[in-house]
Design a protein around this motif. Structure first.
Motif, PDB file in Angstrom:
ATOM      1  N   GLY A   1       0.789  -1.219   0.000  1.00 43.41           N
ATOM      2  CA  GLY A   1       0.000   0.000   0.000  1.00 43.41           C
ATOM      3  C   GLY A   1       0.823   1.272   0.000  1.00 43.41           C
ATOM      4  N   LEU A   2       2.140   1.150   0.079  1.00 40.17           N
ATOM      5  CA  LEU A   2       2.986   2.347   0.025  1.00 40.17           C
ATOM      6  C   LEU A   2       2.984   2.897  -1.401  1.00 40.17           C
ATOM      7  CD1 LEU A   2       6.112   1.403   2.199  1.00 40.17           C
ATOM      8  CD2 LEU A   2       4.333   3.075   2.731  1.00 40.17           C
ATOM      9  N   THR A   3       2.625   4.143  -1.532  1.00 39.50           N
ATOM     10  CA  THR A   3       2.559   4.768  -2.855  1.00 39.50           C
ATOM     11  C   THR A   3       3.733   5.698  -3.115  1.00 39.50           C
ATOM     12  OG1 THR A   3       1.167   6.532  -1.944  1.00 39.50           O
ATOM     13  CG2 THR A   3       0.051   4.623  -2.906  1.00 39.50           C
ATOM     14  N   LEU A   4       4.507   6.010  -2.073  1.00 31.61           N
ATOM     15  CA  LEU A   4       5.671   6.871  -2.242  1.00 31.61           C
ATOM     16  C   LEU A   4       6.862   6.052  -2.739  1.00 31.61           C
ATOM     17  CD1 LEU A   4       5.354   8.820   1.110  1.00 31.61           C
ATOM     18  CD2 LEU A   4       5.122   9.839  -1.159  1.00 31.61           C
ATOM     19  N   PRO A   5       7.772   6.646  -3.513  1.00 32.99           N
ATOM     20  CA  PRO A   5       9.008   5.953  -3.883  1.00 32.99           C
ATOM     21  C   PRO A   5       9.806   5.584  -2.629  1.00 32.99           C
ATOM     22  CG  PRO A   5       8.699   7.918  -5.222  1.00 32.99           C
ATOM     23  CD  PRO A   5       7.671   7.985  -4.134  1.00 32.99           C
ATOM     24  N   VAL A   6      10.370   4.386  -2.626  1.00 30.47           N
ATOM     25  CA  VAL A   6      11.095   3.880  -1.460  1.00 30.47           C
ATOM     26  C   VAL A   6      12.493   3.430  -1.881  1.00 30.47           C
ATOM     27  CG1 VAL A   6      11.177   2.099   0.330  1.00 30.47           C
ATOM     28  CG2 VAL A   6       8.981   3.137  -0.304  1.00 30.47           C
ATOM     29  N   HIS A   7      13.501   3.894  -1.131  1.00 26.65           N
ATOM     30  CA  HIS A   7      14.877   3.455  -1.322  1.00 26.65           C
ATOM     31  C   HIS A   7      15.340   2.842  -0.005  1.00 26.65           C
ATOM     32  CE1 HIS A   7      19.126   4.504  -3.070  1.00 26.65           C
ATOM     33  NE2 HIS A   7      19.035   3.257  -2.657  1.00 26.65           N
ATOM     34  N   VAL A   8      15.722   1.580  -0.027  1.00 30.33           N
ATOM     35  CA  VAL A   8      16.152   0.853   1.163  1.00 30.33           C
ATOM     36  C   VAL A   8      17.677   0.756   1.151  1.00 30.33           C
ATOM     37  CG1 VAL A   8      15.916  -1.255   2.508  1.00 30.33           C
ATOM     38  CG2 VAL A   8      14.004  -0.464   1.092  1.00 30.33           C
ATOM     39  N   VAL A   9      18.294   1.128   2.278  1.00 28.76           N
ATOM     40  CA  VAL A   9      19.754   1.133   2.398  1.00 28.76           C
ATOM     41  C   VAL A   9      20.131   0.261   3.583  1.00 28.76           C
ATOM     42  CG1 VAL A   9      21.819   2.552   2.675  1.00 28.76           C
ATOM     43  CG2 VAL A   9      19.811   3.494   1.483  1.00 28.76           C
ATOM     44  N   VAL A  10      21.105  -0.617   3.404  1.00 27.32           N
ATOM     45  CA  VAL A  10      21.523  -1.498   4.490  1.00 27.32           C
ATOM     46  C   VAL A  10      23.014  -1.773   4.386  1.00 27.32           C
ATOM     47  CG1 VAL A  10      21.058  -3.643   3.214  1.00 27.32           C
ATOM     48  CG2 VAL A  10      20.960  -3.652   5.719  1.00 27.32           C
ATOM     49  N   GLY A  11      23.647  -1.941   5.534  1.00 29.89           N
ATOM     50  CA  GLY A  11      25.046  -2.338   5.566  1.00 29.89           C
ATOM     51  C   GLY A  11      25.194  -3.825   5.302  1.00 29.89           C
ATOM     52  N   GLY A  12      26.154  -4.176   4.474  1.00 26.05           N
ATOM     53  CA  GLY A  12      26.373  -5.587   4.175  1.00 26.05           C
ATOM     54  C   GLY A  12      26.810  -6.391   5.376  1.00 26.05           C
ATOM     55  N   SER A  13      27.371  -5.722   6.402  1.00 29.36           N
ATOM     56  CA  SER A  13      27.822  -6.404   7.624  1.00 29.36           C
ATOM     57  C   SER A  13      26.955  -6.054   8.828  1.00 29.36           C
ATOM     58  CB  SER A  13      29.284  -6.025   7.915  1.00 29.36           C
ATOM     59  OG  SER A  13      30.139  -6.452   6.872  1.00 29.36           O
ATOM     60  N   ASP A  14      25.724  -5.614   8.574  1.00 27.95           N
ATOM     61  CA  ASP A  14      24.791  -5.268   9.648  1.00 27.95           C
ATOM     62  C   ASP A  14      24.264  -6.555  10.278  1.00 27.95           C
ATOM     63  OD1 ASP A  14      22.709  -4.388  11.266  1.00 27.95           O
ATOM     64  OD2 ASP A  14      21.942  -2.954   9.809  1.00 27.95           O
ATOM     65  N   VAL A  15      24.551  -6.769  11.566  1.00 25.34           N
ATOM     66  CA  VAL A  15      24.075  -7.970  12.250  1.00 25.34           C
ATOM     67  C   VAL A  15      22.768  -7.715  13.004  1.00 25.34           C
ATOM     68  CG1 VAL A  15      26.398  -8.911  12.482  1.00 25.34           C
ATOM     69  CG2 VAL A  15      25.450  -7.524  14.333  1.00 25.34           C
ATOM     70  N   LEU A  16      22.361  -6.460  13.138  1.00 24.30           N
ATOM     71  CA  LEU A  16      21.130  -6.127  13.849  1.00 24.30           C
ATOM     72  C   LEU A  16      19.918  -6.152  12.914  1.00 24.30           C
ATOM     73  CD1 LEU A  16      22.435  -3.245  16.139  1.00 24.30           C
ATOM     74  CD2 LEU A  16      22.211  -5.683  16.661  1.00 24.30           C
ATOM     75  N   THR A  17      20.052  -5.549  11.761  1.00 23.28           N
ATOM     76  CA  THR A  17      19.032  -5.650  10.711  1.00 23.28           C
ATOM     77  C   THR A  17      19.755  -6.045   9.435  1.00 23.28           C
ATOM     78  OG1 THR A  17      19.227  -3.259  10.349  1.00 23.28           O
ATOM     79  CG2 THR A  17      17.404  -4.008  11.713  1.00 23.28           C
ATOM     80  N   PRO A  18      20.050  -7.317   9.269  1.00 26.11           N
ATOM     81  CA  PRO A  18      20.876  -7.780   8.147  1.00 26.11           C
ATOM     82  C   PRO A  18      20.202  -7.564   6.794  1.00 26.11           C
ATOM     83  CG  PRO A  18      19.946  -9.635   9.347  1.00 26.11           C
ATOM     84  CD  PRO A  18      19.635  -8.422  10.160  1.00 26.11           C
ATOM     85  N   PRO A  19      20.970  -7.689   5.719  1.00 20.94           N
ATOM     86  CA  PRO A  19      20.423  -7.441   4.379  1.00 20.94           C
ATOM     87  C   PRO A  19      19.143  -8.190   4.059  1.00 20.94           C
ATOM     88  CG  PRO A  19      22.815  -7.568   4.262  1.00 20.94           C
ATOM     89  CD  PRO A  19      22.441  -7.930   5.674  1.00 20.94           C
ATOM     90  N   ARG A  20      18.917  -9.353   4.640  1.00 20.13           N
ATOM     91  CA  ARG A  20      17.684 -10.083   4.322  1.00 20.13           C
ATOM     92  C   ARG A  20      16.446  -9.309   4.774  1.00 20.13           C
ATOM     93  NH1 ARG A  20      19.902 -13.042   8.556  1.00 20.13           N
ATOM     94  NH2 ARG A  20      18.626 -13.129  10.464  1.00 20.13           N
TER      95      ARG A  20
END
Length: 316
Positions: A259-278
């Motif tokens: 239902g999100l109608t705004l453009p979305v860009h998701v950014v994540v660290g490749g070595s993020d263990v708290l919110t990993p890329p998955r």
């Protein structure tokens, strides 16, 4: 003979424990830096900020800072952090840069609505209205990214005209993998946090705060950056943290992302263990035409570890 062996074994264990303690002290001492070092690293807030205190509809108060003029960028921090985490972006981003201190953090106070995420999303919508924000890029990190998602979904009309794009940094659309463990430990955590509040202490023991701050980073973080995060963890209100943990664990908008109608860009660290890329990919999978950027070697603190890269992504 058995007594001698036992004595040698006991001495070995004691020696190993002592060595581990000294190693821990040596490691964490590198993450203690002074105000001059933070300033030299560009991790103090600019002196020319404009400060606002926005009254919320439930009687709360939100501390908001802004700097500059032009295109608007609104920055929303994660749990146990604060507006100071955006010091590099407040300096580097060109335009009107606004950083919101979420209720229970810094000088922001909760009203009668407590810490439900619907309430925090309303806070954000009310800030956009109070500051007459137009055509902004709305940036949320970690829990702040959850609030941004919730705000865009629950307050679509309020965001219309005020927000043109979302940038979700190191965040998730739903329950974390450790949710069952944390749920079981919830009553114990609540009791511990209540005790810390009564005694006027921070929410975490000193060593836990130090290693928790380090865990948030990727490869070879700057000591000043780790020290900045550690200071924020130490300063968090235990009572506010106790109020935020249940909605954090319950957050789940995976079935609503379409239902999100705004453009979305998701950014994540490749070595993020708290919110990993998955977890970033789970957002992208649910949002039509969402973009994904993975920053190799970067941990959870993208705004500190990849300062200029994040500014470029936000501005782009």
């Amino acid at each position: 003979m058995n007594l001698r062996r036992a004595a040698r074994a006991g001495a070995g264990i004691a020696g190993g424990a002592g060595a581990l303690y000294l190693a821990q002290r040596a490691a964490t001492s590198r993450w203690h830096v002074g105000a001059d070092e933070l300033a030299a690293a560009g991790l103090t807030l600019p002196a020319d900020l404009r400060h606002h205190f926005v009254a919320t509809s439930d009687g709360g108060r939100l501390h908001v800072v802004e700097r500059g003029e032009g295109p608007s960028f609104v920055l929303v921090h994660g749990i146990m952090l604060g507006i100071g985490i955006w010091a590099p972006q407040l300096r580097l981003l060109g335009g009107r840069v606004i950083a919101v201190s979420q209720r229970g953090h810094g000088q922001s106070r909760a009203g009668t609505g407590g810490y439900a995420f619907d309430r925090l999303a309303s806070d954000l919508a009310e800030v956009l209205d109070a500051l007459e924000v137009r055509d902004a890029v709305l940036v949320g990190h970690s829990m702040g990214g959850m609030i941004v998602q919730q705000c865009a979904l629950s307050h679509a009309q309020a965001c219309s005209g005020r927000v043109r794009r979302l940038v979700l940094v190191g965040t998730a659309p739903g329950p974390r993998p450790v949710r069952p463990l944390l749920t079981l430990a919830g009553p114990l955590a609540a009791a511990a946090l209540a005790g810390a509040e009564r005694r006027g202490r921070g929410p975490l023991p000193s060593s836990a705060a130090a290693w928790g701050a380090r865990l948030a980073f990727g490869v070879s973080p700057a000591p000043a950056s780790v020290a900045l995060v550690r200071g924020m963890l130490d300063a968090m209100s235990p009572a506010a943290l106790a109020g935020l943990l249940p909605p954090l664990l319950a957050f789940d908008v995976r079935d609503e992302l379409g239902g999100l109608t705004l453009p979305v860009h998701v950014v994540v660290g490749g070595s993020d263990v708290l919110t990993p890329p998955r977890t970033a990919r789970a957002i992208v999978a649910g949002v039509p035409d969402a973009r994904l950027t993975v920053l190799p070697g970067c941990g959870h603190m993208v705004m500190l570890e990849r300062q200029e890269a994040l500014c470029d992504l936000v501005a782009g």
